[in-house]
Each structure stands twice: as structure tokens, then as C-alpha cells.
Design a protein around this motif. Structure first.
Motif, PDB file in Angstrom:
ATOM      1  N   GLY A  17      73.004   9.497  75.865  1.00  0.00           N
ATOM      2  CA  GLY A  17      73.723   9.920  77.063  1.00  0.00           C
ATOM      3  C   GLY A  17      72.776  10.100  78.233  1.00  0.00           C
ATOM      4  N   PRO A  18      73.269  10.709  79.324  1.00  0.00           N
ATOM      5  CA  PRO A  18      72.457  10.877  80.533  1.00  0.00           C
ATOM      6  C   PRO A  18      71.184  11.673  80.264  1.00  0.00           C
ATOM      7  N   GLU A  19      70.096  11.275  80.901  1.00  0.00           N
ATOM      8  CA  GLU A  19      68.836  11.995  80.783  1.00  0.00           C
ATOM      9  C   GLU A  19      68.765  13.121  81.789  1.00  0.00           C
ATOM     10  N   ARG A  20      68.046  14.170  81.429  1.00  0.00           N
ATOM     11  CA  ARG A  20      67.746  15.260  82.337  1.00  0.00           C
ATOM     12  C   ARG A  20      66.259  15.587  82.208  1.00  0.00           C
ATOM     13  N   LYS A  21      65.739  16.274  83.209  1.00  0.00           N
ATOM     14  CA  LYS A  21      64.326  16.631  83.241  1.00  0.00           C
ATOM     15  C   LYS A  21      64.162  18.128  83.066  1.00  0.00           C
ATOM     16  N   CYS A  22      63.303  18.517  82.148  1.00  0.00           N
ATOM     17  CA  CYS A  22      62.998  19.933  81.952  1.00  0.00           C
ATOM     18  C   CYS A  22      62.239  20.453  83.165  1.00  0.00           C
ATOM     19  N   ILE A  23      62.709  21.552  83.754  1.00  0.00           N
ATOM     20  CA  ILE A  23      62.093  22.075  84.964  1.00  0.00           C
ATOM     21  C   ILE A  23      60.729  22.705  84.692  1.00  0.00           C
ATOM     22  N   LEU A  24      60.417  22.986  83.426  1.00  0.00           N
ATOM     23  CA  LEU A  24      59.142  23.611  83.102  1.00  0.00           C
ATOM     24  C   LEU A  24      58.095  22.614  82.635  1.00  0.00           C
ATOM     25  N   SER A  25      58.478  21.698  81.756  1.00  0.00           N
ATOM     26  CA  SER A  25      57.499  20.757  81.194  1.00  0.00           C
ATOM     27  C   SER A  25      57.457  19.429  81.937  1.00  0.00           C
ATOM     28  N   GLY A  26      58.530  19.102  82.649  1.00  0.00           N
ATOM     29  CA  GLY A  26      58.628  17.799  83.293  1.00  0.00           C
ATOM     30  C   GLY A  26      59.040  16.695  82.351  1.00  0.00           C
ATOM     31  N   GLU A  27      59.255  17.009  81.064  1.00  0.00           N
ATOM     32  CA  GLU A  27      59.679  16.015  80.080  1.00  0.00           C
ATOM     33  C   GLU A  27      61.127  15.611  80.327  1.00  0.00           C
ATOM     34  N   HIS A  28      61.427  14.342  80.052  1.00  0.00           N
ATOM     35  CA  HIS A  28      62.785  13.831  80.144  1.00  0.00           C
ATOM     36  C   HIS A  28      63.377  13.688  78.749  1.00  0.00           C
ATOM     37  N   ALA A  29      64.654  13.995  78.621  1.00  0.00           N
ATOM     38  CA  ALA A  29      65.360  13.836  77.350  1.00  0.00           C
ATOM     39  C   ALA A  29      66.848  13.786  77.642  1.00  0.00           C
ATOM     40  N   SER A  30      67.635  13.427  76.625  1.00  0.00           N
ATOM     41  CA  SER A  30      69.077  13.434  76.815  1.00  0.00           C
ATOM     42  C   SER A  30      69.550  14.855  77.050  1.00  0.00           C
ATOM     43  N   ARG A  31      70.600  15.005  77.790  1.00  0.00           N
ATOM     44  CA  ARG A  31      71.107  16.343  78.120  1.00  0.00           C
ATOM     45  C   ARG A  31      71.544  17.097  76.870  1.00  0.00           C
ATOM     46  N   ASP A  32      71.929  16.376  75.823  1.00  0.00           N
ATOM     47  CA  ASP A  32      72.360  17.036  74.597  1.00  0.00           C
ATOM     48  C   ASP A  32      71.212  17.686  73.838  1.00  0.00           C
ATOM     49  N   SER A  33      69.984  17.338  74.173  1.00  0.00           N
ATOM     50  CA  SER A  33      68.840  17.939  73.498  1.00  0.00           C
ATOM     51  C   SER A  33      68.168  19.018  74.346  1.00  0.00           C
ATOM     52  N   LEU A  34      68.673  19.252  75.549  1.00  0.00           N
ATOM     53  CA  LEU A  34      68.144  20.280  76.438  1.00  0.00           C
ATOM     54  C   LEU A  34      69.144  21.419  76.561  1.00  0.00           C
ATOM     55  N   GLY A  61      63.694  22.285  78.209  1.00  0.00           N
ATOM     56  CA  GLY A  61      63.524  21.669  76.903  1.00  0.00           C
ATOM     57  C   GLY A  61      62.340  22.245  76.154  1.00  0.00           C
ATOM     58  N   VAL A  62      61.945  23.465  76.513  1.00  0.00           N
ATOM     59  CA  VAL A  62      60.790  24.091  75.877  1.00  0.00           C
ATOM     60  C   VAL A  62      61.258  25.108  74.834  1.00  0.00           C
ATOM     61  N   SER A  63      60.321  25.593  74.044  1.00  0.00           N
ATOM     62  CA  SER A  63      60.635  26.595  73.036  1.00  0.00           C
ATOM     63  C   SER A  63      60.851  27.959  73.681  1.00  0.00           C
ATOM     64  N   ARG A  64      61.400  28.865  72.903  1.00  0.00           N
ATOM     65  CA  ARG A  64      61.585  30.230  73.413  1.00  0.00           C
ATOM     66  C   ARG A  64      60.246  30.857  73.779  1.00  0.00           C
ATOM     67  N   GLU A  65      59.233  30.617  72.958  1.00  0.00           N
ATOM     68  CA  GLU A  65      57.905  31.166  73.246  1.00  0.00           C
ATOM     69  C   GLU A  65      57.387  30.673  74.595  1.00  0.00           C
ATOM     70  N   ALA A  66      57.525  29.368  74.841  1.00  0.00           N
ATOM     71  CA  ALA A  66      57.056  28.809  76.112  1.00  0.00           C
ATOM     72  C   ALA A  66      57.901  29.325  77.276  1.00  0.00           C
ATOM     73  N   LEU A  67      59.200  29.470  77.061  1.00  0.00           N
ATOM     74  CA  LEU A  67      60.075  29.998  78.114  1.00  0.00           C
ATOM     75  C   LEU A  67      59.672  31.415  78.490  1.00  0.00           C
ATOM     76  N   GLU A  68      59.430  32.248  77.484  1.00  0.00           N
ATOM     77  CA  GLU A  68      59.097  33.643  77.773  1.00  0.00           C
ATOM     78  C   GLU A  68      57.728  33.769  78.423  1.00  0.00           C
ATOM     79  N   LYS A  69      56.814  32.869  78.087  1.00  0.00           N
ATOM     80  CA  LYS A  69      55.523  32.847  78.766  1.00  0.00           C
ATOM     81  C   LYS A  69      55.709  32.469  80.235  1.00  0.00           C
ATOM     82  N   ALA A  70      56.557  31.478  80.489  1.00  0.00           N
ATOM     83  CA  ALA A  70      56.822  31.058  81.868  1.00  0.00           C
ATOM     84  C   ALA A  70      57.549  32.146  82.642  1.00  0.00           C
ATOM     85  N   LEU A  71      58.361  32.937  81.963  1.00  0.00           N
ATOM     86  CA  LEU A  71      59.045  34.052  82.615  1.00  0.00           C
ATOM     87  C   LEU A  71      58.054  35.133  83.003  1.00  0.00           C
ATOM     88  N   SER A  72      57.095  35.403  82.119  1.00  0.00           N
ATOM     89  CA  SER A  72      56.144  36.487  82.384  1.00  0.00           C
ATOM     90  C   SER A  72      55.124  36.128  83.460  1.00  0.00           C
TER      91      SER A  72
END
Length: 238
Positions: A17-34, A61-72
Motif C-alpha cells: 500500500g501507500p508508503e509513509r515516512k517516519c518523522i524520527l528515523s526518515g525511513e520509508h515503509a508502508s503505512r500498515d507497518s507504521l 516507525g521506531v521502537s518504544r525505546e527510541a520514541l521515548e528517547k526522542a521525547l526526552s
């Protein structure tokens, strides 16, 4: 979940399906995997895992650990500010927990749907018979299942698939037997199997997204390790 740099496509459409870009990593993947994030009318950033909320969204599209690091460290705030074009935002400190809970709920809801649709087998004997007959398309176990029951079912599955000697085995769900039992409205659910290929794809996709967020992608294909944990009382039940 991540798409290697040398395998990315230039189009915004993939096989999934349509691709989307993770705002934190810049990686592209299908929207169903983000995971989509949306903002409420009062500016609160909330998970929108089914991607149904109106208005602009941001994808991660990052892990919870990476998300919480980016939040802090403020990286998430900056990325969201750019994604939402400077709109006033309020990021809850427990955003990671909220996303995990939403993804778990999506998985349990999907499992319940497949059960009601008649696509699921429960109970060791029924699963083993279906596996040996070649009708099982997906096999999974509670996180607190021991090794004995899952290993026996995996062997039956390999026999049915004529895949003996391969690494084919069931998925370990990030849900214990209590959570599975509540989700499916049955007592003592330790193992489950799907008998429909499309159902297996639906559940597998939801599970993969959750495991990725938990940082546990390898668990999806891993068999249980260690001594058996009360699998003996599940030999005829669910």
C-alpha cells in the motif's frame, strides 16, 4: 519492518500500500507497518493506530525505546512541530505506553474478529489435528506458554506442511494466557491457530507492527525457550 536503503522504491506505493515516512528515523515503509499520530482539537498528540482520525497526521516507525528517547531529548517535539506545521501541540509523557496499549488492543480485537469469523482453532488437540491435516496457516502461543506444548504443535505443523527439518514454528505473542483468554472470551487460551491464509496475513501484520514497537521483531518467529510452564493442563482445553 525497516526497509533497507538498497531495497527502497522511488514510488510512494509499495506492494503493501501507500508508503509513509517516519518523522524520527526518515525511513520509508508502508503505512500498515507504521504508527500514525494525530492531534485532538485541543492539541493533544495521540496514537491513531487505525489511521482513521481526520486531518493531518504524523507517522513513526521506531521502537518504544527510541520514541521515548526522542521525547526526552526534544527530537520528537521538533519533528511533530514540523509535521503539524507549527500547530500548538501537547505531547503526553506516557505517549509510548498509549501507543503500546493501542497496538495491543488492535491485536486482541483482530484475534477476536478472526475467532468469530470461524478462522481460528483453539485447544491443543484441535490445533494438532488441523496442523497435521495441513489446514493451519498461522500458529501462535501465549507469552507464558512453556516449551512442551508449543514444540509439539510446531512439529505437527511441520508434518502437515511437509516442512520437517525446517525452522517452521509458531509465533510467541506479547500476551499471556490471561490476556488471550479475556480477548477471546474463553478459558485458559494458551495456543491458537488460524486456518485461513488471509486471516494469517491480517493477524501477522498487526503482530509484526506491535513486536517492532516493542523492539522484539525476532520473537515473532522464535520458539519458546526454557522449561515447560504448566502446558500439561492445556492438552485438551483451550
Amino acid at each position: 519492518m525497516r526497509i533497507p536503503h538498497n531495497e527502497r522504491v522511488s514510488s510512494d506505493i509499495t506492494a503493501d500500500g501507500p508508503e509513509r515516512k517516519c518523522i524520527l528515523s526518515g525511513e520509508h515503509a508502508s503505512r500498515d507497518s507504521l504508527v500514525r499520530l494525530a492531534i485532538s482539537p485541543d492539541g493533544l498528540v495521540l496514537p491513531d493506530v487505525l489511521a482513521r482520525a481526520p486531518g493531518r497526521g504524523a507517522w513513526i516507525g521506531v521502537s518504544r525505546e527510541a520514541l521515548e528517547k526522542a521525547l526526552s531529548n526534544g527530537k520528537l517535539k521538533g519533528a511533530l512541530a514540523r509535521a503539524f506545521k507549527g500547530a500548538p501541540l501537547s505531547i503526553p509523557e506516557d505517549l509510548g505506553q498509549r501507543i503500546e496499549q493501542a497496538l495491543v488492543r488492535t491485536l486482541t480485537d483482530r484475534l477476536g474478529i478472526e475467532l468469530r469469523a470461524g478462522n481460528m482453532l483453539l485447544g491443543t488437540e484441535k490445533i494438532a489435528a488441523g496442523a497435521r491435516a495441513g489446514t493451519v496457516t498461522f500458529l501462535a502461543h501465549a507469552s507464558d506458554a512453556g516449551s512442551d506444548g508449543p514444540n509439539k504443535l510446531a512439529q505437527a505443523w511441520r508434518v502437515g506442511e511437509m516442512a520437517e527439518g525446517t525452522g517452521l514454528k509458531g509465533a510467541i505473542l506479547p500476551l499471556d494466557r490471561a490476556a488471550l483468554s479475556v480477548a477471546l472470551g474463553r478459558d485458559n487460551v494458551v495456543h491458537l491457530a488460524l486456518t485461513d491464509a488471509a486471516a494469517a496475513e491480517r493477524v501477522g501484520g498487526v503482530l509484526a507492527r506491535l513486536l517492532h514497537f516493542l523492539g522484539r521483531e525476532s520473537d515473532e518467529a522464535a520458539g519458546p525457550q526454557g522449561p515447560a510452564a504448566n502446558d500439561d493442563f492445556d492438552t485438551k482445553g483451550e
